[in-house]
Motif scaffolding. Structure first.
Motif, PDB file in Angstrom:
ATOM      1  N   LYS A 111       0.831  -1.200   0.000  1.00 52.37           N
ATOM      2  CA  LYS A 111       0.000   0.000   0.000  1.00 52.37           C
ATOM      3  C   LYS A 111       0.871   1.258   0.000  1.00 52.37           C
ATOM      4  O   LYS A 111       0.571   2.234  -0.706  1.00 52.37           O
ATOM      5  N   ASP A 112       1.961   1.246   0.768  1.00 57.21           N
ATOM      6  CA  ASP A 112       2.875   2.388   0.796  1.00 57.21           C
ATOM      7  C   ASP A 112       3.551   2.586  -0.560  1.00 57.21           C
ATOM      8  O   ASP A 112       3.732   3.721  -1.008  1.00 57.21           O
ATOM      9  N   ARG A 143       1.130   4.151  -3.017  1.00 58.60           N
ATOM     10  CA  ARG A 143       0.880   5.574  -2.756  1.00 58.60           C
ATOM     11  C   ARG A 143       1.917   6.456  -3.456  1.00 58.60           C
ATOM     12  O   ARG A 143       1.615   7.579  -3.844  1.00 58.60           O
ATOM     13  N   GLU A 169      -4.177   5.040  -4.511  1.00 59.92           N
ATOM     14  CA  GLU A 169      -4.668   4.860  -3.143  1.00 59.92           C
ATOM     15  C   GLU A 169      -5.583   3.639  -3.088  1.00 59.92           C
ATOM     16  O   GLU A 169      -6.523   3.532  -3.874  1.00 59.92           O
TER      17      GLU A 169
END
Length: 332
Positions: free
Chosen positions: A60-61, A64, A69
């Motif tokens: 997820k990071d 981003r 997102e």
């Protein structure tokens, strides 16, 4: 999966010169799982799921950094569905993971898949570190095993390396040519290919845009420490391996990871064989070694990957449906 596991057991019984009811998969599993300490088995599964949660948060990071997102639930669920798919078809999960995020979070496939390739590059590096630790602590045993069981002619190795280098050079030159051309110089098809490749490369280079690189490194190391810890906890669950230590777990982990990497569904067959080989080096009887392989394989694949993968498949449309409905209501 059941048939493949039965074949693996039959092959092991043949190698051991044994026959009878204990060579039937159902009987073997019941016998082996009656002997385990279930507290440790639960901890093995919990440790594995924690590693998957960290992997999803790290993913997820990365996403981003390329302006994608996604929800934490979808990242975790996509990860588990991916591992579930790998049980049946090797590497299928790497295709399904970005597909799930594309469906539920509108994540672009090219950049998402690029981050997955980056993950695999990091995994290869850390696997190399674990192999290095295996040689550091078990050099004599590993070298003796490899010299006795692996025969690669120098000419074959040189040919493979040359082919890899030539293919790499051709690929890099082709990529530079394509990316260096303006759209008006390319056909519509090549223009589309260029766009996909640029998104793919953006995903791979997402690591260079991370605001907290030390956290990414810590997460990556933590994932592999947990993988290693799973094998040690599994040792404790089974009496014939309970006396083995942390350093022994490094050796067994290295062999097992190699068995998973080899192209068989979920490591079926190859995983069992290499786990037995590693435990044989540690003086664990081969029959007990195969039982240990069956215990950890079914704990992770049936108890964790299949169960949580199916749960994730069921919950994905439900959770995202509720999320969509809530967003619509709040907008109204």
């Amino acid at each position: 999966m059941w048939q493949s596991q039965g074949n693996a057991l039959a092959a092991q019984c043949t190698l051991d010169g044994e026959s009878g009811d204990h060579c039937r998969l159902s009987t073997k599993l019941l016998t082996d799982f009656r002997r385990v300490e279930w507290m440790w088995i639960v901890l093995v599964c919990a440790t594995y799921m924690l590693s998957n949660y960290i992997r999803a948060i790290r993913w997820k990071d990365l996403l981003r950094t390329v302006d994608v997102e996604v929800s934490t639930f979808n990242a975790v669920a996509a990860t588990m569905v991916g591992y579930f798919a790998n049980v049946g078809v090797p590497r299928l999960g790497e295709i399904l993971r970005p597909g799930i995020l594309a469906r539920y979070d509108k994540a672009p496939l090219d950049r998402t898949f690029g981050t997955i390739v980056l993950e695999r590059i990091v995994d290869v590096v850390l696997f190399g570190v674990m192999i290095g630790l295996g040689f550091l602590f078990h050099y004599e045993a590993l070298w003796s095993y490899l010299s006795s069981n692996v025969e690669i002619q120098p000419s074959t190795l040189i040919t493979i390396l040359v082919l890899m280098m030539v293919s790499g050079v051709i690929g890099i030159l082709s990529l530079r040519w394509l990316l260096g051309r303006r759209e008006e110089q390319l056909s519509p098809f090549l223009t589309k290919v260029k766009g996909i490749l640029q998104g793919f490369i953006d995903g791979i280079l997402s690591i260079t845009r991370l605001p907290n690189l030390p956290l990414f490194v810590a997460q990556s190391i933590g994932i592999w420490v947990l993988y290693f810890l799973m094998h040690y906890l599994a040792f404790l669950s089974y009496e014939p391996t309970a006396s083995l230590g942390l350093l022994d777990a490094i050796l067994v982990f290295d062999f097992g990871a190699l068995g998973i990497v080899l192209p068989s569904p979920g490591g079926m067959g190859t995983y069992h064989f290499l786990i037995v080989e590693s435990l044989d080096i540690l003086k664990v009887p081969r029959a007990d070694g195969f039982s240990f392989a069956m215990i950890i394989f079914f704990t992770l694949n049936l108890g964790c990957n299949v169960v949580f993968g199916l749960i994730s498949l069921v919950l994905l449309p439900i959770v995202n449906g509720k999320t969509t409905s809530s967003s619509t209501l709040s907008t109204d």
